[in-house]
Write a protein that holds these residues in place. Structure first.
Motif, PDB file in Angstrom:
ATOM      1  N   CYS A 166     127.433  49.358  86.104  1.00 17.13           N
ATOM      2  CA  CYS A 166     126.458  49.707  87.153  1.00 17.13           C
ATOM      3  C   CYS A 166     125.887  51.111  86.943  1.00 17.13           C
ATOM      4  O   CYS A 166     124.690  51.328  87.157  1.00 17.13           O
TER       5      CYS A 166
ATOM      6  N   CYS B 259     125.513  45.378  91.638  1.00 13.13           N
ATOM      7  CA  CYS B 259     125.470  46.841  91.560  1.00 13.13           C
ATOM      8  C   CYS B 259     124.837  47.438  92.812  1.00 13.13           C
ATOM      9  O   CYS B 259     125.275  48.494  93.293  1.00 13.13           O
TER      10      CYS B 259
ATOM     11  N   LYS C 255     123.342  41.434  87.065  1.00 17.80           N
ATOM     12  CA  LYS C 255     124.251  42.153  87.975  1.00 17.80           C
ATOM     13  C   LYS C 255     123.536  43.127  88.913  1.00 17.80           C
ATOM     14  O   LYS C 255     124.170  43.987  89.506  1.00 17.80           O
TER      15      LYS C 255
ATOM     16  N   TRP D 159     130.124  56.768  87.998  1.00 25.56           N
ATOM     17  CA  TRP D 159     129.050  56.227  87.180  1.00 25.56           C
ATOM     18  C   TRP D 159     128.655  57.132  86.044  1.00 25.56           C
ATOM     19  O   TRP D 159     128.243  56.669  84.999  1.00 25.56           O
TER      20      TRP D 159
ATOM     21  N   ASP E 185     132.633  46.837  86.175  1.00 25.45           N
ATOM     22  CA  ASP E 185     131.295  46.831  86.782  1.00 25.45           C
ATOM     23  C   ASP E 185     131.078  48.078  87.622  1.00 25.45           C
ATOM     24  O   ASP E 185     130.073  48.772  87.491  1.00 25.45           O
TER      25      ASP E 185
END
Length: 172
Positions: free
Chosen positions: A21, A156, A152, A169, A16
């Motif tokens: 994210c 995030c 999410k 990211w 995640d």
């Protein structure tokens, strides 16, 4: 995450924080930009392999992993052999997951959008993410597509506010 215990929680947090994210942030930026006219679609592979996937001789992955969607859609379950993964024989749920992905991809080719079960991201601010696969139900129907608004988003946002993962990211 209870199915896999602590290792799965750690894996999930890493996936995640460093993967989903960032992808969601890019998708939201594109969907919200008046300069970006193309529709945006976002999905998350939720498929558990039919059996533990032999990532290496020392580790067999019993839950969803990076590239399971690509392996299933292309029918190339042994692409990791280059890095030392052992052979994998896909089960019926793996085959159903791959068929569902290929149906979405075919719809993209034929009509510039996936099947109707996978809505456009950014739809009136709802930002639905298509969850593809059987989730944690290893032997359940694997051709599922479930659209979840704001999937999410809170998680995030929390990671971003704490500076967790943001430096990674753009690398996934």
């Amino acid at each position: 995450y209870a199915v896999g215990g602590a290792p799965l929680v750690t894996y999930g947090m890493g996936a995640d924080a460093t993967g989903f994210c960032g992808t969601a942030a890019l998708a939201r930026a594109a969907a919200d930009s008046p300069a970006f006219a193309a529709p945006v679609f976002l999905y998350s592979a939720q498929q558990f392999p039919a059996a533990a996937f032999p990532q290496s001789p020392a580790w067999r992955c019993a839950y969803s992993f990076h590239a399971i969607d690509l392996f299933a859609a292309t029918l190339d379950w042994n692409a990791f052999a280059y890095w030392g993964a052992l052979p994998y024989i896909p089960g019926a749920t793996d085959a159903a997951f791959g068929a569902a992905l290929r149906a979405h991809w075919r719809a993209f080719l034929d009509g510039n959008a996936p099947l109707a079960a996978w809505p456009e991201y950014g739809q009136a601010g709802r930002y639905p993410v298509a969850l593809l696969g059987n989730g944690t139900h290893r032997n359940a129907l694997s051709n599922r597509t479930l659209a979840v608004p704001q999937y999410k988003h809170a998680l995030c946002s929390a990671y971003r506010s704490l500076g967790i993962g943001e430096t990674f990211w753009w690398s996934n």
